[in-house]
Write an enzyme that holds these catalytic residues in place. Structure first.
Site, PDB file in Angstrom:
ATOM      1  N   THR A   1       0.850  -1.189   0.000  1.00 33.77           N
ATOM      2  CA  THR A   1       0.000   0.000   0.000  1.00 33.77           C
ATOM      3  C   THR A   1       0.882   1.233   0.000  1.00 33.77           C
ATOM      4  O   THR A   1       1.968   1.237   0.573  1.00 33.77           O
ATOM      5  CB  THR A   1      -1.015  -0.007   1.180  1.00 33.77           C
ATOM      6  OG1 THR A   1      -2.036   0.954   0.910  1.00 33.77           O
ATOM      7  CG2 THR A   1      -0.364   0.310   2.516  1.00 33.77           C
TER       8      THR A   1
ATOM      9  N   CYS B   1      -2.708   7.493   8.246  1.00 32.93           N
ATOM     10  CA  CYS B   1      -3.300   6.152   8.174  1.00 32.93           C
ATOM     11  C   CYS B   1      -2.298   5.111   8.678  1.00 32.93           C
ATOM     12  O   CYS B   1      -1.100   5.367   8.714  1.00 32.93           O
ATOM     13  CB  CYS B   1      -3.667   5.791   6.738  1.00 32.93           C
ATOM     14  SG  CYS B   1      -4.894   6.886   6.000  1.00 32.93           S
TER      15      CYS B   1
ATOM     16  N   HIS C   1      -5.506  -1.045   5.307  1.00 32.01           N
ATOM     17  CA  HIS C   1      -5.074   0.359   5.308  1.00 32.01           C
ATOM     18  C   HIS C   1      -6.176   1.194   5.976  1.00 32.01           C
ATOM     19  O   HIS C   1      -7.138   1.586   5.331  1.00 32.01           O
ATOM     20  CB  HIS C   1      -4.852   0.785   3.848  1.00 32.01           C
ATOM     21  CG  HIS C   1      -4.361   2.186   3.650  1.00 32.01           C
ATOM     22  ND1 HIS C   1      -3.497   2.525   2.628  1.00 32.01           N
ATOM     23  CD2 HIS C   1      -4.610   3.349   4.295  1.00 32.01           C
ATOM     24  CE1 HIS C   1      -3.252   3.817   2.661  1.00 32.01           C
ATOM     25  NE2 HIS C   1      -3.914   4.353   3.663  1.00 32.01           N
TER      26      HIS C   1
END
Lengths: 210, 164
Positions: free
Chosen positions: B26, B32, B49
């Site tokens: 990712t 995040c 995520h």
């Protein structure tokens, strides 16, 4: 109304007009600052997923110089001015008269950072004051903050508010471009205006379309 | 013969599962947090995520489990169970939770650290040990996990790539 579900094409056109007016003023400020002709594209207004939002800015991993500020007052939302490193370097070198300045360097000279923040101030200020005049709404921008990092990391910060309500965001995206002389680098940047969902109704009411 | 190593990409507020020799990745984690859950013997891994710590913060009618720490980790564990992984054999590696900007509403500024705290609490609740982490700071991260080696590669703009 707490979600985008009731947004019609007419509403998107209204937001596009807001982008047009704001970006026209910002483009004027920028061309005065640079003494160059700046082209502004008709803003693109659409409802996109968060990943699509990153794609608009070059892809989640693309490294950019991003100016971020929050909008407060009658309206709330996030605003970004995003430049590729190449464009940011080109601009700041010209502004401070130092051809060696590089946003890719591990430690940035303060003068370049200040110049970039000042650029953010001038552009967002002219964009938002035009928006305020047009809608009659009181809008207070926070001091802009600069980050040189991955687009996803920068822009996701502006999506936090929206993410409480939705997995999609309305983005008013205006491309701003300085045509370089033949063969020379041009500035190629984006303004992203991301109103918080609670503010759409305020915008539409102020313009008599709701 | 050349074996093409396929990379599965996971977007923001999303999750997925891979089996070796595929890797999972990712990009552009800021505040995040990327959570890897993996089974070393079966060489299966999941990546989540997350954007927000707590699903009670959600104000929309449809809940996207992968957006929140409290719902996402459980949902990823369920996905791994479908692949035949026993929850007891799961281990975790985590990265992200930066403070990209120092202003905004106070809740928003602290969202990175809060995400990390929430992820740790949920992993503890599910008795999944954290074997490595690279969290906090003020830099964006791109992460990729290889179920074969159980190595998590973390790339930042200024510090290059490190392996956890």
């Amino acid at each position: 109304m707490t979600s985008e579900n009731h947004i019609t094409d007419m509403h998107l056109d209204v937001l596009k007009e807001i982008g047009n007016i704001g970006a026209a003023h910002a483009a004027t400020s920028l061309s005065e600052l640079l003494d160059r002709k700046i082209d502004m594209h008709v803003p693109n207004v659409k409802l996109v997923s968060f990943d699509e939002m990153f794609d608009l800015a070059g892809g989640a991993e693309a490294i950019v110089a991003g100016i971020f500020l929050r909008i407060e007052g009658d309206l709330s939302g996030s605003m970004f001015f995003v430049l590729s490193l190449e464009s940011a370097n080109h601009f700041i070198r010209r502004l401070i008269g130092d051809e060696t300045f590089d946003f890719g360097a591990s430690t940035l000279p303060d003068i370049g950072v200040s110049a970039m923040q000042e650029l953010g101030n001038i552009l967002s200020g002219s964009y938002l004051s035009a928006l305020s005049d047009f809608t009659g709404l009181k809008i207070y921008p926070t001091v802009p903050s600069l980050s040189v990092d991955m687009v996803g990391a920068i822009v996701s910060f502006g999506l936090i508010e929206v993410s409480h309500f939705s997995d999609e965001v309305i983005v008013i995206d205006t491309q701003i471009r300085e045509e370089g002389e033949t063969g020379s680098t041009s500035i190629d940047g984006h303004f992203f205006l991301l109103p918080d969902p609670s503010s759409y109704i305020t915008i539409f009411k102020s313009l008599g379309v709701m | 013969m050349m074996v093409l190593k396929e990379v599965v990409r996971v977007g923001i507020a999303d999750m997925n599962v891979v089996k070796a020799p595929m890797t999972i990745r990712t990009s552009g984690l800021g505040s995040c947090v990327g959570v890897i859950l993996y089974d070393e013997t079966k060489k299966i891994a999941g990546l989540l995520h997350i954007m927000l710590p707590d699903s009670t913060l959600g104000k929309s009618s449809q809940l996207n489990a992968a957006k929140f720490a409290d719902t996402g980790i459980y949902a990823l564990m369920e996905m791994l169970k479908v692949e035949g992984v026993r929850p007891m054999s799961l281990k975790a590696k985590i990265a992200g939770g930066a403070q990209m900007f120092q202003f905004g509403s106070s809740d928003t500024i602290r969202i990175g650290p809060r995400n990390v705290e929430a992820v740790k609490e949920e992993l503890k609740r599910l008795s999944i040990p954290i074997l490595a982490e690279d969290t906090g700071g003020s830099s964006g991260r791109t992460i990729e996990f290889d179920p074969v080696t159980a190595i998590l590669s973390v790339r930042t703009v200024n510090q290059g790539t490190k392996e956890l």
